[in-house]
Scaffold this motif. Structure first.
Motif, short mmCIF file in Angstrom:
data_model
loop_
_atom_site.label_atom_id
_atom_site.label_comp_id
_atom_site.label_asym_id
_atom_site.label_seq_id
_atom_site.Cartn_x
_atom_site.Cartn_y
_atom_site.Cartn_z
N ALA A 1 42.42 35.45 36.35
CA ALA A 1 43.02 35.96 37.94
C ALA A 1 43.07 34.66 38.65
CB ALA A 1 42.69 36.65 38.95
N ASN B 1 52.78 43.59 39.98
CA ASN B 1 51.60 44.20 40.54
C ASN B 1 51.74 44.73 41.93
OD1 ASN B 1 48.58 44.70 41.49
ND2 ASN B 1 47.99 42.90 40.31
N TRP C 1 49.00 47.21 43.39
CA TRP C 1 48.02 47.55 43.11
C TRP C 1 46.88 46.54 43.39
CZ3 TRP C 1 43.66 45.49 40.95
CH2 TRP C 1 43.85 45.09 39.46
N ASP C 2 46.98 45.39 43.87
CA ASP C 2 45.90 44.51 43.92
C ASP C 2 45.78 44.15 45.91
OD1 ASP C 2 47.57 42.74 44.32
OD2 ASP C 2 46.90 41.47 43.67
#
Length: 192
Positions: free
Chosen positions: A191, A129, A131-132
């Motif tokens: 999440a 990931n 982008w978080d």
């Protein structure tokens, strides 16, 4: 290598016959020549072989070489599958992780782990990931259960690979974290 080449030179008549005879006999010629050359080297003899090896002996040797190659391939496959015979796929990774988790009293059902893996990475052990919030801080979530490096380091279980994207190590560390934080990976529904 050098012995095999020397053996082929020593048995040049047979090597020509092997070429005409086809691949299996050609393989046998190389194997027999290598064996013959190795035997001469072991004895310290530098003399060429008196006679070429018979086709029958070559065929038998080729069968032996093929059997040894098949045995080695099977051992490699078993090695890849793991010491306990787990498949090198999502099912095998979860099963192997659960066996390790059981030894360390880390809870988590097969279904709970798989559900979270599918949601987090779609089963890709190299998923990342970028982008978080974690990625923006320089620690992207990685692996089957999208773990960040500091969490992996803290919850890594000894005896598993020390690599965040190793499928089994990722599952075990994530389940160890989930057990500490939520009681079990089974209680994680988003999440985490």
């Amino acid at each position: 290598m050098r012995t095999a080449i020397t053996g082929i030179t020593r048995n040049a008549k047979f090597a020509r016959l092997a070429t005409v005879g086809g691949t299996a006999v050609g393989t046998a010629a190389i194997a027999v020549s290598a064996l013959s050359g190795t035997a001469h080297a072991a004895e310290g003899a530098a003399k060429p072989a008196d006679k070429p090896v018979s086709v029958q002996t070559a065929a038998t040797t080729a069968q032996h070489v093929d059997a040894q190659a098949a045995k080695a391939a099977k051992a490699h496959k078993a090695d890849k599958a793991g010491a306990k015979g787990y498949a090198d796929n999502l099912d095998g990774w979860i099963r192997e992780a659960r066996a390790i988790m059981k030894k360390h009293h880390i809870p988590g059902s097969y279904e709970g782990i798989k559900k979270n893996i599918i949601r987090e990475s779609a089963g890709d052990p190299n998923a990342m990931n970028g982008w978080d919030v974690n990625a923006k801080k320089g620690t992207p979530s990685k692996g089957l259960l999208q773990v960040i490096q500091p969490t992996f380091d803290q919850y890594h279980v000894k005896g598993t690979a020390d690599k965040l994207t190793d499928p089994v190590a990722n599952i075990v560390a994530a389940c160890n974290y989930a057990a500490d934080r939520y009681g079990s990976m089974d209680k994680v529904n988003s999440a985490y």
